[in-house]
Write a protein that holds these residues in place. Sequence first.
Motif, mmCIF file in Angstrom:
data_model
loop_
_atom_site.group_PDB
_atom_site.id
_atom_site.type_symbol
_atom_site.label_atom_id
_atom_site.label_comp_id
_atom_site.label_asym_id
_atom_site.label_seq_id
_atom_site.Cartn_x
_atom_site.Cartn_y
_atom_site.Cartn_z
ATOM 1 N N ALA A 56 0.835 -1.207 0.000
ATOM 2 C CA ALA A 56 0.000 0.000 0.000
ATOM 3 C C ALA A 56 0.867 1.253 0.000
ATOM 4 O O ALA A 56 0.616 2.193 -0.766
ATOM 5 C CB ALA A 56 -0.938 -0.007 1.202
ATOM 6 N N LEU A 57 1.897 1.278 0.829
ATOM 7 C CA LEU A 57 2.784 2.441 0.877
ATOM 8 C C LEU A 57 3.473 2.654 -0.460
ATOM 9 O O LEU A 57 3.531 3.769 -0.973
ATOM 10 C CB LEU A 57 3.822 2.283 1.987
ATOM 11 C CG LEU A 57 4.887 3.380 2.050
ATOM 12 C CD1 LEU A 57 4.245 4.736 2.346
ATOM 13 C CD2 LEU A 57 5.939 3.040 3.085
ATOM 14 N N THR A 58 3.959 1.578 -1.050
ATOM 15 C CA THR A 58 4.640 1.675 -2.336
ATOM 16 C C THR A 58 3.694 2.214 -3.409
ATOM 17 O O THR A 58 4.064 3.081 -4.206
ATOM 18 C CB THR A 58 5.198 0.298 -2.748
ATOM 19 O OG1 THR A 58 6.069 -0.166 -1.717
ATOM 20 C CG2 THR A 58 5.946 0.369 -4.050
ATOM 21 N N GLU A 59 2.462 1.727 -3.417
ATOM 22 C CA GLU A 59 1.502 2.192 -4.414
ATOM 23 C C GLU A 59 1.098 3.652 -4.182
ATOM 24 O O GLU A 59 0.935 4.424 -5.121
ATOM 25 C CB GLU A 59 0.267 1.287 -4.416
ATOM 26 C CG GLU A 59 -0.615 1.514 -5.605
ATOM 27 C CD GLU A 59 -1.731 0.499 -5.737
ATOM 28 O OE1 GLU A 59 -2.688 0.803 -6.463
ATOM 29 O OE2 GLU A 59 -1.662 -0.587 -5.123
ATOM 30 N N LEU A 60 0.958 4.031 -2.916
ATOM 31 C CA LEU A 60 0.627 5.426 -2.611
ATOM 32 C C LEU A 60 1.751 6.374 -3.029
ATOM 33 O O LEU A 60 1.499 7.439 -3.586
ATOM 34 C CB LEU A 60 0.324 5.585 -1.119
ATOM 35 C CG LEU A 60 -1.031 5.044 -0.666
ATOM 36 C CD1 LEU A 60 -1.081 4.935 0.853
ATOM 37 C CD2 LEU A 60 -2.148 5.936 -1.172
ATOM 38 N N VAL A 61 2.974 5.981 -2.763
ATOM 39 C CA VAL A 61 4.109 6.818 -3.158
ATOM 40 C C VAL A 61 4.207 6.888 -4.684
ATOM 41 O O VAL A 61 4.478 7.953 -5.245
ATOM 42 C CB VAL A 61 5.427 6.305 -2.524
ATOM 43 C CG1 VAL A 61 6.631 7.038 -3.086
ATOM 44 C CG2 VAL A 61 5.369 6.456 -1.010
ATOM 45 N N GLN A 62 3.930 5.776 -5.367
ATOM 46 C CA GLN A 62 3.934 5.793 -6.825
ATOM 47 C C GLN A 62 2.833 6.702 -7.353
ATOM 48 O O GLN A 62 3.033 7.463 -8.308
ATOM 49 C CB GLN A 62 3.772 4.387 -7.404
ATOM 50 C CG GLN A 62 3.844 4.341 -8.918
ATOM 51 C CD GLN A 62 5.178 4.843 -9.450
ATOM 52 O OE1 GLN A 62 6.230 4.365 -9.058
ATOM 53 N NE2 GLN A 62 5.136 5.810 -10.354
ATOM 54 N N ALA A 63 1.666 6.677 -6.718
ATOM 55 C CA ALA A 63 0.568 7.566 -7.124
ATOM 56 C C ALA A 63 0.986 9.025 -6.961
ATOM 57 O O ALA A 63 0.665 9.871 -7.792
ATOM 58 C CB ALA A 63 -0.688 7.257 -6.318
ATOM 59 N N GLN A 64 1.710 9.318 -5.883
ATOM 60 C CA GLN A 64 2.195 10.689 -5.682
ATOM 61 C C GLN A 64 3.219 11.052 -6.755
ATOM 62 O O GLN A 64 3.219 12.161 -7.264
ATOM 63 C CB GLN A 64 2.813 10.840 -4.292
ATOM 64 C CG GLN A 64 3.317 12.236 -4.001
ATOM 65 C CD GLN A 64 2.206 13.276 -3.997
ATOM 66 O OE1 GLN A 64 1.211 13.100 -3.330
ATOM 67 N NE2 GLN A 64 2.376 14.345 -4.739
ATOM 68 N N ALA A 65 4.064 10.112 -7.120
ATOM 69 C CA ALA A 65 5.069 10.372 -8.151
ATOM 70 C C ALA A 65 4.409 10.626 -9.506
ATOM 71 O O ALA A 65 4.948 11.370 -10.325
ATOM 72 C CB ALA A 65 6.030 9.197 -8.254
#
Length: 105
Positions: A65-74
């Motif tokens: 979830a954290l990885t996907e959220l950070v990717q969404a921010q990127a």
Amino acid sequence: MPIQMWHTPDCPQYVIMQINWESGSRRVKEQDAWAKEVFPAAHERLQQATAALPPGTAAQPFVDALTELVQAQADTTGFVVLHKWVEILERHFPPELPDPEHTSE
């Protein structure tokens, strides 16, 4: 009850407010520039750290979830909107499904 206050251009209180507004605006711009410069490297370190974790651990849904959220921010130039957060969290932490073996009276 709303109050409206008028200041003359040479009012000391108005000058102080103007200085504070400009200072705050400058700080926000500096923070934004710093974050845009540092974010790609921090994102890369996160990806490397998650790749090094053994799969199937109890922390895996949190990591994913954290990885996907950070990717969404990127992938955005602004903020990740709330509905995107909810989509990601629902995917990694779905609500409890009803137990098919449970019968209600």
